[in-house]
Write an enzyme that holds these catalytic residues in place. Structure first.
Site, PDB file in Angstrom:
ATOM      1  N   ALA A  53       0.787  -1.223   0.137  1.00  0.00           N
ATOM      2  CA  ALA A  53       0.134   0.079  -0.084  1.00  0.00           C
ATOM      3  C   ALA A  53       1.039   1.304  -0.037  1.00  0.00           C
ATOM      4  O   ALA A  53       1.147   1.960   0.933  1.00  0.00           O
ATOM      5  CB  ALA A  53      -0.946  -0.118   1.044  1.00  0.00           C
ATOM      6  N   CYS A 111      -6.573   0.453  -8.433  1.00  0.00           N
ATOM      7  CA  CYS A 111      -5.597   0.523  -7.273  1.00  0.00           C
ATOM      8  C   CYS A 111      -6.577   0.011  -6.207  1.00  0.00           C
ATOM      9  O   CYS A 111      -7.674   0.946  -5.970  1.00  0.00           O
ATOM     10  CB  CYS A 111      -4.997   1.958  -6.966  1.00  0.00           C
ATOM     11  SG  CYS A 111      -4.320   2.115  -5.490  1.00  0.00           S
ATOM     12  N   GLY A 222       0.485  -9.924 -13.579  1.00  0.00           N
ATOM     13  CA  GLY A 222       0.257 -10.739 -12.258  1.00  0.00           C
ATOM     14  C   GLY A 222       0.954 -11.997 -12.060  1.00  0.00           C
ATOM     15  O   GLY A 222       0.812 -13.134 -12.460  1.00  0.00           O
TER      16      GLY A 222
HETATM   17  O1  RRO Z   1       0.827   3.019  -5.369  1.00  0.00           O
HETATM   18  C1  RRO Z   1       0.000   1.989  -4.632  1.00  0.00           C
HETATM   19  O2  RRO Z   1      -0.303   1.695  -3.633  1.00  0.00           O
HETATM   20  C2  RRO Z   1      -0.628   1.041  -5.657  1.00  0.00           C
HETATM   21  C3  RRO Z   1      -1.257   1.337  -6.995  1.00  0.00           C
HETATM   22 BR1  RRO Z   1      -1.155   3.134  -7.581  1.00  0.00          BR
HETATM   23  C4  RRO Z   1      -1.715   0.158  -7.439  1.00  0.00           C
HETATM   24  O3  RRO Z   1      -2.424   0.641  -8.663  1.00  0.00           O
HETATM   25  N1  RRO Z   1      -1.667  -0.950  -7.260  1.00  0.00           N
HETATM   26  C5  RRO Z   1      -0.982  -1.374  -6.022  1.00  0.00           C
HETATM   27  O4  RRO Z   1      -1.293  -2.263  -5.713  1.00  0.00           O
HETATM   28  N2  RRO Z   1      -0.692  -0.119  -5.159  1.00  0.00           N
END
Ligand code: RRO
Length: 283
Positions: A53, A111, A222
């Site tokens: 995150a 996200c 993935g």
């Molecule tokens: O920046 C993040 O925490 C993040 C993004 Br933008 C995303 O698209 N997917 C993710 O797992 N983390």
């Protein structure tokens, strides 16, 4: 190519990435305004993959464009700019701003843990449709939609994303880890996105299903950790793959490993990459 966000948070990391055998580089998702990102811990390894995150740390689209423009000539491969818009007007402005530098725009609609961004946008079908239309109107090259791994939601919206040129399948799965001694979630944001090994079969199944529902190209992402994982994505119907979490573990040498393994497989199987794409559907 790399998956957005992995070894692509800064322009200097992007420059390093392109030294590997990549077909293109994908930037970290860029937002309209600067974002600091979440407090640590933001990235942890768990037994079935990784949880992150990060919170979209980025300098905002204007500053990022400035940084990227300064070294535009140093890039030998196409740059795909990932944007994470909250609303249509800003989405269009961001897309237009990158039109001289990006070969494609990837819209982050997935996200799994940010307010008014990514998945929260995706869950509003009208907003999503309008954002995609605005990006298309403001940018005359290919526009990709990066989708979440949630089958029913994706199949429910896919027809209304007809404006875009390709799908990127998929982003991470909303997930969590709890520290049983501290008795609280490990990530500072509590929720994060699960990537790596556990994500691979889930993204793969969605690529397979989407291939039968859309004529648009699909980019598989993935849990690609080996050339065999990449071959599975091609067989399911992906025309290209992105590589994410494994970059943290193995660094950019993974690309050479994947290309060599894939070439050897194609030679042994006496088949071209074009012929491989979607072949699992014929059996
Ligand atoms: O920046 C993040 O925490 C993040 C993004 Br933008 C995303 O698209 N997917 C993710 O797992 N983390």
């Amino acid at each position: 190519m790399n998956a957005s966000g992995v070894l692509s948070q800064t322009v200097s990391l992007l420059k390093r990435l392109q030294e590997a055998e990549v077909g293109a580089v994908v930037t970290k998702s860029i937002t309209y305004e600067e974002r600091k990102g979440y407090e640590n811990p933001t990235f942890i390894k768990i037994n079935c993959g990784y949880l992150n995150a990060m919170g979209l740390p980025n300098p905002g689209f204007r500053e990022f464009l400035k940084e990227l423009s300064l070294c535009r000539d140093e890039f030998k491969v196409p740059i795909i700019v990932s944007i994470a818009p909250s609303e249509p007007k800003q989405a269009r402005e961001m897309a237009t701003t990158f039109k001289n530098i990006a070969s494609a725009i990837e819209i982050n609609l997935s996200c799994p843990h940010s307010e008014k961004l990514g998945l929260e946008v995706f869950n509003d079908a009208k907003l999503t449709e309008s954002i995609v239309k605005n990006v298309k109107d403001g940018f005359d090259k290919p526009v990709f939609c990066k989708l979440p791994p949630y089958r029913n939601e994706v199949l429910g919206i896919i027809d209304s994303l007809d404006n875009c040129d390709a799908f990127v399948v998929s982003n991470t799965i909303r997930a969590m880890k709890i520290d049983i001694k501290a008795k609280k979630p490990v990530l500072s944001n509590k929720f994060g996105g699960l990537s790596g090994k556990a994500l691979h079969p889930i993204s793969l199944a969605l690529v397979f299903e989407l291939y039968e529902k859309t004529k648009k190209p699909i980019i598989g992402v993935g849990g690609v950790e080996s050339w065999e994982d990449a071959v599975e994505f091609f067989l399911a119907g992906a025309s290209a793959v992105q590589v994410g979490s494994v970059l943290e573990k193995k660094g950019i040498t993974i690309f050479k490993e994947l290309v060599e393994g894939l070439e050897k497989y194609l030679k042994e199987e006496r088949i071209s990459l074009e012929e491989l794409i979607g072949l699992a559907h014929d059996s």
